[in-house]
Scaffold this active site. Structure first.
Site, PDB file in Angstrom:
ATOM      1  N   ASP A  38      36.356  24.825  40.764  1.00  0.00           N
ATOM      2  CA  ASP A  38      35.383  25.797  41.254  1.00  0.00           C
ATOM      3  C   ASP A  38      36.147  27.132  41.346  1.00  0.00           C
ATOM      4  O   ASP A  38      37.379  27.118  41.427  1.00  0.00           O
ATOM      5  CB  ASP A  38      34.902  25.330  42.636  1.00  0.00           C
ATOM      6  CG  ASP A  38      34.154  26.414  43.380  1.00  0.00           C
ATOM      7  OD1 ASP A  38      33.186  26.936  42.819  1.00  0.00           O
ATOM      8  OD2 ASP A  38      34.552  26.744  44.509  1.00  0.00           O
ATOM      9  N   ASP A  50      29.867  22.389  46.792  1.00  0.00           N
ATOM     10  CA  ASP A  50      30.706  21.631  45.854  1.00  0.00           C
ATOM     11  C   ASP A  50      30.679  20.133  46.131  1.00  0.00           C
ATOM     12  O   ASP A  50      31.142  19.346  45.301  1.00  0.00           O
ATOM     13  CB  ASP A  50      32.170  22.116  45.928  1.00  0.00           C
ATOM     14  CG  ASP A  50      32.320  23.558  45.460  1.00  0.00           C
ATOM     15  OD1 ASP A  50      31.560  23.948  44.560  1.00  0.00           O
ATOM     16  OD2 ASP A  50      33.173  24.277  46.007  1.00  0.00           O
ATOM     17  N   ASP A  88      35.602  23.590  47.211  1.00  0.00           N
ATOM     18  CA  ASP A  88      35.860  23.787  48.648  1.00  0.00           C
ATOM     19  C   ASP A  88      34.617  23.919  49.511  1.00  0.00           C
ATOM     20  O   ASP A  88      34.694  23.773  50.714  1.00  0.00           O
ATOM     21  CB  ASP A  88      36.736  25.034  48.861  1.00  0.00           C
ATOM     22  CG  ASP A  88      35.952  26.299  48.578  1.00  0.00           C
ATOM     23  OD1 ASP A  88      36.002  27.229  49.384  1.00  0.00           O
ATOM     24  OD2 ASP A  88      35.252  26.349  47.552  1.00  0.00           O
TER      25      ASP A  88
END
Length: 658
Positions: free
Chosen positions: A361, A559, A555
């Site tokens: 990410d 996600d 995080d």
């Protein structure tokens, strides 16, 4: 302390899974308790007990002849039997309990039969030797497990968690566990919100990037709900707590890790199956060795062949395998914990060894989720220095993170009285006089509204345009700052043989392209909604060869579904959301993307050591079984083949911790 090890041993010897799981859970609970409150006391007791057994045993060996010559060898029994019971009581008790439950074939059964048989044929020192060395092996295993668990606990304390509890006008700093629902907690600027709650006083901007992946701070005021893990940026807040700490806390992770035994690696499952068939086969071979030769070979004595059969039982005891394999994985988990990586079970260590695609990410994972000036573009004769100075002054009264990043970039003090007629234009920017100049700072929309001629409408990313006395002066580009080790993280992954690195982000194409180029990532997919990230990871998994696994590192709360869907899900745990952390198989407590490569290396090292232990233990066992049947090996060689192998395997497994 002993009971915990036995629960693990029996675990490896093929018992009913459901019963096993409960059994383990119970013992973990006890064990935690012991480590927390009486671990040292228990180790001291163990060592004291070993000293007493050692004194009895050595005295018995030195004076064996004299003790043997007493009437009915009573002296020998008086010395060796207490030593045998002290060293072997746990084994005897466990074997008895397992037999009553219908679980016969495990290593405690083999040891009990072998040592009782040795006592029956008057091989007292050998019987005590087997139990004593087994006890020493267990102590070493306890120490290794304890060190590994301490590493995990120390790691979990990295998260700064305290609460400013207000009671009757006084504020006390307390542990969040002590706060009850309905209590009032004060959060100062810069502090982490310790528990979920509702704002009853104050308004502020809070950084929720750890929870949501959204890098722009959220404005909160009276009545709004705030989540534990967000960071209060500007104003003083008072919140009324709506959830207890343990409902969203790191305590859940500790519990998950310490009960990670249920998440076993394939290698451990293989040993469980192996022990299930291996142990009964060994028992029947030993029976055959004891019974058949005296019947079939002329001159063969029962006592000699019974002794050989007992030696065979001790040699073939699977302790070396049963102890060292789970310990190898536990050492891997502890070694990772020492480096700030929390792995929730040995199966994830195994999966990590086959990871060939790593997906990141962007916000909060590769970037810090904080704003920084990355480019200043002047127009109409202005310099970069003039632009940043004017922007810093016009933004002097704003608490917005963009304003803060501009002031930080300027970095000099100035007289705030130079700024007058300050006016914030909602959602567009600021208008103010700096000295005798009228300065506008804000969006492209503000320039159009004020009819300022400019030719830079389509600048991608977060931009602050400036105009001085209605003449366009330039713009400042602001971007999320890369983490210091983001580039090194990608290089390290390529160095250890990861074939593909990918970045997923909700940001636009231009920002994604720039970051991908800066850190050397192979490919990126931009402008994704949270649910589209799941589709993206599924596509990557389906196009990957079956034996090559995909890891995802994220995080935020958004996600969590992607972390759950990946073959290995990793969460940034220093500031990451509880949802992401709970869903993840691995938590990087230091928020450093470079730890991904470290985790893969630890997993590979663990697997290598586990297979070394398996090969070594089996090779020694097979060699000594042959020697035992031929009558070359004595009970002392049998002790080495069993306990010696277990000890060497334990020492090898503890290398992973280093």
């Amino acid at each position: 302390m002993q009971h915990k090890i036995h629960s693990d041993h029996s675990d490896c010897c093929g018992h009913d899974h459901h019963d096993n799981h409960n059994h383990n859970h119970e013992h973990h609970h006890d064990d935690n308790h012991n480590h927390d409150h009486g671990g040292e006391f228990i180790f001291k007791n163990e060592i004291l007990s070993l000293i007493v057994i050692g004194v009895l045993y050595i005295s018995g060996l030195i004076f064996e002849q004299q003790l043997h010559n007493t009437p009915y060898a009573i002296g020998e029994y008086l010395v060796f039997i207490p030593a045998y019971l002290l060293s072997g009581w746990t084994v005897l008790k466990t074997a008895g309990r397992n037999i009553l439950k219908g679980r016969i074939f495990d290593e405690t059964f083999l040891m009990t039969i072998a040592t009782l048989g040795a006592l029956a044929i008057h091989k007292l020192p050998e019987a005590v030797g087997v139990m004593l060395f087994y006890k020493i092996g267990e102590l070493f295993q306890d120490i290794a497990v304890s060190r590994s668990r301490d590493s995990i606990k120390a790691l979990l304390e990295v998260r700064p968690d305290y609460a400013n509890l207000e009671t009757e006008g006084t504020i006390n700093k307390v542990s969040p566990e002590a706060v009850k629902i309905g209590d009032i907690v004060v959060i100062k600027p810069g502090e982490k919100i310790p528990l979920d709650g509702q704002i009853i006083t104050g308004n502020s901007q809070i950084d929720t990037s750890a929870l949501t992946g959204e890098s722009v701070p959220q404005t909160v005021r009276f009545g709004d709900t705030v989540l534990a893990g967000s960071i209060n940026q500007v104003g003083l807040l008072k919140i009324q707590v709506t959830k207890l700490f343990n409902e969203s806390s790191i305590a859940k992770i500790l519990d998950l890790v310490q009960n990670a035994r249920s998440k076993k690696a394939e290698t451990e499952k293989f040993i469980t199956k192996f022990a299930r068939y291996y142990t009964p086969i060994v028992v029947f071979i030993s029976l055959a060795v004891a019974i058949l030769p005296p019947l079939l070979i002329p001159g063969a004595t029962s006592s000699e062949w019974v002794y050989r059969a007992l030696i065979l039982l001790v040699i073939s005891c699977p302790c070396g395998l049963v102890i060292s394999i789970p310990l190898g994985y536990f050492g891997g988990i502890g070694g990772a914990a020492k480096r700030g990586i929390l792995i929730k079970g040995s199966m994830f260590l195994d999966t990590l060894t086959t990871v060939k695609t790593v997906v990141f990410d962007k916000t909060g994972t590769l970037t810090k989720g904080v704003f920084k000036v990355v480019e200043i573009v002047p127009f109409n004769g202005y310099s970069e220095k003039e632009i940043i100075e004017l922007a810093a002054k016009v933004e002097a009264h704003s608490n917005h993170p963009i304003a803060q990043s501009i002031r930080a970039e300027y970095g000099e003090d100035f007289d705030i009285s130079q700024v007058s007629n300050y006016e914030e234009i909602a959602g567009q920017g600021i208008k103010a006089n700096v000295g005798n100049k009228l300065v506008l700072a804000g969006s492209d929309r503000l320039l159009h509204q004020e009819q300022i001629t400019h030719h830079t409408c389509d600048v991608e990313g977060t931009v602050v345009h400036l105009a001085v006395d209605n003449i366009y002066a330039g713009y400042i580009m602001i971007a999320d700052e890369l983490k210091a080790d983001a580039k090194a993280a990608i290089q390290a992954l390529k160095k250890i043989g990861v074939e593909r690195t990918v970045m997923l982000t909700g940001d636009n194409q231009e920002i994604a392209a720039r970051i991908a180029q800066q850190i050397g990532i192979d490919s990126y997919i931009a402008e994704l909604l949270p649910e589209e990230k799941v589709s993206a990871i599924e596509k990557l998994i389906s196009t990957n060869p079956k034996h090559n696994k995909v890891a995802f590192i994220g995080d935020g709360i958004n996600d969590a579904p992607v972390i759950a869907r990946a073959d290995v899900g990793m969460a940034m745990g220093g500031l990451g959301s509880d949802a992401a952390i709970e869903t993840a198989d691995i938590v990087i407590m230091t928020d450093s993307p470079s730890k991904v490569a470290t985790a893969i290396q630890i997993a590979r090292k663990t697997r290598q050591i586990v297979w070394q232990n398996i090969s070594f233990a089996l090779a020694i066992k097979i060699a000594f079984i042959g020697l035992g049947i031929l009558g070359v090996a004595t009970m002392w060689e049998a002790v080495f083949a069993d306990v010696g192998v277990a000890l060497l395997a334990i020492f090898n497994a503890t290398r992973i911790m280093k």
